[in-house]
Design a protein around this motif. Sequence first.
Motif, PDB file in Angstrom:
ATOM      1  N   VAL A  85       0.840  -1.194   0.000  1.00  0.00           N
ATOM      2  CA  VAL A  85       0.000   0.000   0.000  1.00  0.00           C
ATOM      3  C   VAL A  85       0.878   1.248   0.000  1.00  0.00           C
ATOM      4  O   VAL A  85       1.783   1.371   0.832  1.00  0.00           O
ATOM      5  N   ALA A  86       0.610   2.156  -0.927  1.00  0.00           N
ATOM      6  CA  ALA A  86       1.356   3.423  -0.979  1.00  0.00           C
ATOM      7  C   ALA A  86       0.805   4.362   0.086  1.00  0.00           C
ATOM      8  O   ALA A  86      -0.288   4.904  -0.049  1.00  0.00           O
ATOM      9  N   ILE A  87       1.570   4.538   1.159  1.00  0.00           N
ATOM     10  CA  ILE A  87       1.132   5.362   2.280  1.00  0.00           C
ATOM     11  C   ILE A  87       2.048   6.575   2.393  1.00  0.00           C
ATOM     12  O   ILE A  87       3.254   6.441   2.588  1.00  0.00           O
ATOM     13  N   GLY A  88       1.451   7.750   2.256  1.00  0.00           N
ATOM     14  CA  GLY A  88       2.167   9.007   2.433  1.00  0.00           C
ATOM     15  C   GLY A  88       1.668   9.709   3.685  1.00  0.00           C
ATOM     16  O   GLY A  88       0.807   9.200   4.416  1.00  0.00           O
ATOM     17  N   ARG A  89       2.179  10.881   3.931  1.00  0.00           N
ATOM     18  CA  ARG A  89       1.772  11.667   5.104  1.00  0.00           C
ATOM     19  C   ARG A  89       0.264  11.932   5.091  1.00  0.00           C
ATOM     20  O   ARG A  89      -0.397  11.852   6.120  1.00  0.00           O
ATOM     21  N   THR A  90      -0.308  12.231   3.909  1.00  0.00           N
ATOM     22  CA  THR A  90      -1.743  12.524   3.811  1.00  0.00           C
ATOM     23  C   THR A  90      -2.569  11.341   4.299  1.00  0.00           C
ATOM     24  O   THR A  90      -3.508  11.508   5.089  1.00  0.00           O
ATOM     25  N   GLU A  91      -2.229  10.146   3.834  1.00  0.00           N
ATOM     26  CA  GLU A  91      -2.983   8.950   4.222  1.00  0.00           C
ATOM     27  C   GLU A  91      -2.810   8.637   5.708  1.00  0.00           C
ATOM     28  O   GLU A  91      -3.777   8.302   6.400  1.00  0.00           O
ATOM     29  N   ALA A  92      -1.568   8.753   6.193  1.00  0.00           N
ATOM     30  CA  ALA A  92      -1.310   8.478   7.608  1.00  0.00           C
ATOM     31  C   ALA A  92      -2.072   9.456   8.504  1.00  0.00           C
ATOM     32  O   ALA A  92      -2.706   9.047   9.484  1.00  0.00           O
ATOM     33  N   ASP A  93      -2.026  10.735   8.146  1.00  0.00           N
ATOM     34  CA  ASP A  93      -2.732  11.737   8.954  1.00  0.00           C
ATOM     35  C   ASP A  93      -4.249  11.527   8.911  1.00  0.00           C
ATOM     36  O   ASP A  93      -4.929  11.665   9.935  1.00  0.00           O
ATOM     37  N   ALA A  94      -4.774  11.195   7.741  1.00  0.00           N
ATOM     38  CA  ALA A  94      -6.215  10.941   7.629  1.00  0.00           C
ATOM     39  C   ALA A  94      -6.605   9.743   8.486  1.00  0.00           C
ATOM     40  O   ALA A  94      -7.642   9.760   9.168  1.00  0.00           O
ATOM     41  N   TRP A  95      -5.793   8.695   8.462  1.00  0.00           N
ATOM     42  CA  TRP A  95      -6.067   7.505   9.275  1.00  0.00           C
ATOM     43  C   TRP A  95      -6.120   7.896  10.748  1.00  0.00           C
ATOM     44  O   TRP A  95      -7.031   7.487  11.475  1.00  0.00           O
ATOM     45  N   LEU A  96      -5.153   8.693  11.185  1.00  0.00           N
ATOM     46  CA  LEU A  96      -5.101   9.094  12.591  1.00  0.00           C
ATOM     47  C   LEU A  96      -6.300   9.944  12.990  1.00  0.00           C
ATOM     48  O   LEU A  96      -6.864   9.757  14.073  1.00  0.00           O
ATOM     49  N   VAL A  97      -6.712  10.868  12.130  1.00  0.00           N
ATOM     50  CA  VAL A  97      -7.890  11.701  12.431  1.00  0.00           C
ATOM     51  C   VAL A  97      -9.138  10.822  12.518  1.00  0.00           C
ATOM     52  O   VAL A  97      -9.941  10.963  13.443  1.00  0.00           O
ATOM     53  N   CYS A  98      -9.284   9.893  11.582  1.00  0.00           N
ATOM     54  CA  CYS A  98     -10.449   8.996  11.600  1.00  0.00           C
ATOM     55  C   CYS A  98     -10.463   8.136  12.863  1.00  0.00           C
ATOM     56  O   CYS A  98     -11.518   7.925  13.468  1.00  0.00           O
ATOM     57  N   MET A  99      -9.285   7.660  13.273  1.00  0.00           N
ATOM     58  CA  MET A  99      -9.233   6.832  14.484  1.00  0.00           C
ATOM     59  C   MET A  99      -9.513   7.657  15.727  1.00  0.00           C
ATOM     60  O   MET A  99     -10.202   7.194  16.641  1.00  0.00           O
ATOM     61  N   THR A 100      -9.037   8.886  15.766  1.00  0.00           N
ATOM     62  CA  THR A 100      -9.336   9.756  16.906  1.00  0.00           C
ATOM     63  C   THR A 100     -10.849   9.943  17.026  1.00  0.00           C
ATOM     64  O   THR A 100     -11.419   9.832  18.122  1.00  0.00           O
TER      65      THR A 100
END
Length: 131
Positions: A85-100
């Motif tokens: 999976v191509a994971i960049g800062r945008t995807e990582a940050d979105a994942w973290l916001v969704c999990m929060t």
Amino acid sequence: MSKLPATVYEQLGGDESVRRIVEAFYDIVETDPIGKPVHDLHLDGFGIAHLRQAQFEFLCGFFGGPRYYVERFGHSNVRKMHEHVAIGRTEADAWLVCMTKALEVAEIPAEIAARIMRTFETTANVLINRP
């Protein structure tokens, strides 16, 4: 003899609470614009329904409970799971916001949620594999 501190899994209340977190997370990924980068990644894979179950199994073990994911797949190496999976800062940050947001929706106590998110932030940063 003092009792060892409870695992996060035990503090959460077990499978039911982990399931609530996962369901809230994927509901957010599928409906909230902030989840679009995460949702788009999953469209290339096995799909959200598969991931709801896999993430539930993984998080149970990750939080110190039953190791359902390892029993099914033989490992719980997050780098290996995400290497395709191509994971960049945008995807990582979105994942973290969704999990929060998911932890809030699942009504996880703030102290436990903060502890979980510190670990998830470290993990998300490790998974970034493209600029």
